[in-house]
Design a protein around this motif. Structure first.
Motif, PDB file in Angstrom:
ATOM      1  N   ARG A  12      15.433   3.663  95.389  1.00  0.00           N
ATOM      2  CA  ARG A  12      16.729   3.444  94.748  1.00  0.00           C
ATOM      3  C   ARG A  12      17.244   4.753  94.165  1.00  0.00           C
ATOM      4  NH1 ARG A  12      13.730  -0.705  92.584  1.00  0.00           N
ATOM      5  NH2 ARG A  12      13.810   0.252  90.505  1.00  0.00           N
ATOM      6  N   GLN A  13      18.530   4.929  94.204  1.00  0.00           N
ATOM      7  CA  GLN A  13      19.137   6.128  93.627  1.00  0.00           C
ATOM      8  C   GLN A  13      19.244   5.956  92.122  1.00  0.00           C
ATOM      9  OE1 GLN A  13      20.161   9.004  95.127  1.00  0.00           O
ATOM     10  NE2 GLN A  13      19.293   8.267  97.052  1.00  0.00           N
ATOM     11  N   PRO A  14      18.832   6.951  91.351  1.00  0.00           N
ATOM     12  CA  PRO A  14      19.010   6.858  89.902  1.00  0.00           C
ATOM     13  C   PRO A  14      20.488   6.880  89.551  1.00  0.00           C
ATOM     14  CG  PRO A  14      18.276   9.057  90.509  1.00  0.00           C
ATOM     15  CD  PRO A  14      18.195   8.224  91.759  1.00  0.00           C
ATOM     16  N   SER A  15      20.846   6.183  88.504  1.00  0.00           N
ATOM     17  CA  SER A  15      22.242   6.168  88.062  1.00  0.00           C
ATOM     18  C   SER A  15      22.466   7.266  87.039  1.00  0.00           C
ATOM     19  CB  SER A  15      22.589   4.808  87.455  1.00  0.00           C
ATOM     20  OG  SER A  15      21.899   4.638  86.219  1.00  0.00           O
ATOM     21  N   LEU A  16      23.732   7.602  86.824  1.00  0.00           N
ATOM     22  CA  LEU A  16      24.061   8.600  85.804  1.00  0.00           C
ATOM     23  C   LEU A  16      23.661   8.111  84.422  1.00  0.00           C
ATOM     24  CD1 LEU A  16      27.576   9.864  86.995  1.00  0.00           C
ATOM     25  CD2 LEU A  16      25.396  11.086  87.098  1.00  0.00           C
ATOM     26  N   LEU A  52      14.614   4.386  85.514  1.00  0.00           N
ATOM     27  CA  LEU A  52      14.606   5.683  86.187  1.00  0.00           C
ATOM     28  C   LEU A  52      13.206   5.998  86.720  1.00  0.00           C
ATOM     29  CD1 LEU A  52      16.050   8.316  86.950  1.00  0.00           C
ATOM     30  CD2 LEU A  52      15.465   9.200  84.671  1.00  0.00           C
ATOM     31  N   GLU A  53      12.184   5.718  85.897  1.00  0.00           N
ATOM     32  CA  GLU A  53      10.816   5.949  86.355  1.00  0.00           C
ATOM     33  C   GLU A  53      10.512   5.088  87.583  1.00  0.00           C
ATOM     34  OE1 GLU A  53       8.230   7.139  82.452  1.00  0.00           O
ATOM     35  OE2 GLU A  53       8.908   5.037  82.574  1.00  0.00           O
ATOM     36  N   GLU A  54      10.984   3.879  87.556  1.00  0.00           N
ATOM     37  CA  GLU A  54      10.764   2.984  88.687  1.00  0.00           C
ATOM     38  C   GLU A  54      11.468   3.495  89.937  1.00  0.00           C
ATOM     39  OE1 GLU A  54       9.107  -0.210  90.635  1.00  0.00           O
ATOM     40  OE2 GLU A  54       8.775   0.382  88.546  1.00  0.00           O
ATOM     41  N   ALA A  55      12.712   3.964  89.760  1.00  0.00           N
ATOM     42  CA  ALA A  55      13.485   4.463  90.905  1.00  0.00           C
ATOM     43  C   ALA A  55      12.854   5.717  91.491  1.00  0.00           C
ATOM     44  CB  ALA A  55      14.928   4.741  90.478  1.00  0.00           C
TER      45      ALA A  55
END
Length: 318
Positions: A12-16, A52-55
């Protein structure tokens, strides 16, 4: 600890928002202070970092009951996250500047029979009224300007119309009369009621092929009943040379009123005459691509130009 993403699955792409939350924690090493800085609740902040860590599939923080530490991967990714957020900030500033009218670059194309006489007014207006506008001027003949406009090389044109181009929108600025310029002591010199028919048999000096002013002058001559094929000298690439040929007694020519003072003031071997109403004239306009993103800005610019050109010997459009 976050588990790596499964092989074969697309990460998955991290979000801002996740990057912003992690960057704040990395800076403060304290969830409450980081949450206060970016206006998030602590649970939402913690959830964003965990997501974020998961992504990314790496552990970014070492959490204890007393403090928060960056993992080795977290230190490297924190630097990257700050770079990404700074780049996004720059992008937003650029977009904001683009939304602001009369900023950035304006690539203006101008025909040679307009540029020397109107550019002083245009440049003064831009300098005084639009100091954040970076004006780039390109002097070319009409055909080249239209190609540049359609290809996106130019943003706006200042030239004679009509153009007959269906994908181009014209914003009229003014109309100006043509004046007869002749050698000193010419029988039409000083007259203010010259009939167009006087052009029928004169030795007429015109610009070279490709200049719209040449085409306009020939149209005037045809309207006056000039015989097709009557003598026309076409040995001048610019109006200054054309006027010198007239002063040398080689014939007469037509000049737009805006060019008259510049081109004839310092030569005492010339005389001028004015045509009876309705005098032959041309219309000068701005031209842009139809539906241009900056259409509102260009229309406002045209209105300011009309106001700035009121002292010129022209009839302001509208």
């Amino acid at each position: 600890m976050a588990s790596p993403t499964n092989p074969g699955t697309r990460p998955r792409q991290p979000s801002l928002a996740q990057l912003r939350a992690f960057a704040a924690v990395a800076e403060h090493l304290h969830f409450r202070e980081a949450a206060a800085e970016i206006g998030m609740s602590q649970p939402a902040l913690s959830g964003a970092v965990s997501a974020l860590e998961e992504a990314l599939g790496v552990q970014l923080l070492e959490r204890t009951t007393r403090k928060v530490l960056l993992s080795p991967a977290g230190e490297r990714i924190a630097a990257r996250a700050r770079t990404v957020l700074e780049a996004v900030g720059d992008l937003m500033e650029e977009a904001e500047a683009a939304r602001a009218p009369f900023t950035g670059v304006l690539r203006l194309g101008v025909i040679p029979t307009v540029a020397p006489y109107l550019l002083p007014t245009v440049l003064r207006l831009v300098h005084d009224t639009y100091p954040d506008l970076e004006l780039q001027v390109h002097e070319e003949q009409t055909g080249s300007l239209l190609d540049g406009l359609q290809q996106g090389r130019l943003d706006l044109l200042l030239l004679a119309v009509p153009l007959g181009a269906p994908t181009v929108t014209e914003i009229p600025l003014f109309d100006e009369d043509f004046v007869l310029v002749a050698p000193k002591d010419h029988w039409l010199g000083g007259r203010g009621d010259i009939p167009r028919e006087a052009l029928k048999e004169m030795d007429l000096l015109l610009l070279d092929e490709g200049h719209c002013l040449r085409d306009q002058a020939l149209d005037i001559c045809r309207e006056a009943g000039r015989v097709e094929g009557a003598p026309v000298t076409t040995s001048a690439a610019g109006l200054s040379t054309l006027v010198q040929l007239v002063a040398g007694g080689l014939g007469v020519t037509l000049l737009p009123r805006t060019a008259l003072r510049v081109e004839t003031a310092r030569n005492d071997q010339l005389t001028t005459g004015y045509f009876a109403d309705p005098a032959p004239s041309r219309r000068i306009a701005l031209a842009m691509r139809s539906g241009a993103a900056r259409q509102g800005e260009f229309e406002e610019f045209a209105a300011a130009l009309r106001e700035a050109m009121k002292d010129l010997p022209v009839r302001i459009a509208g």
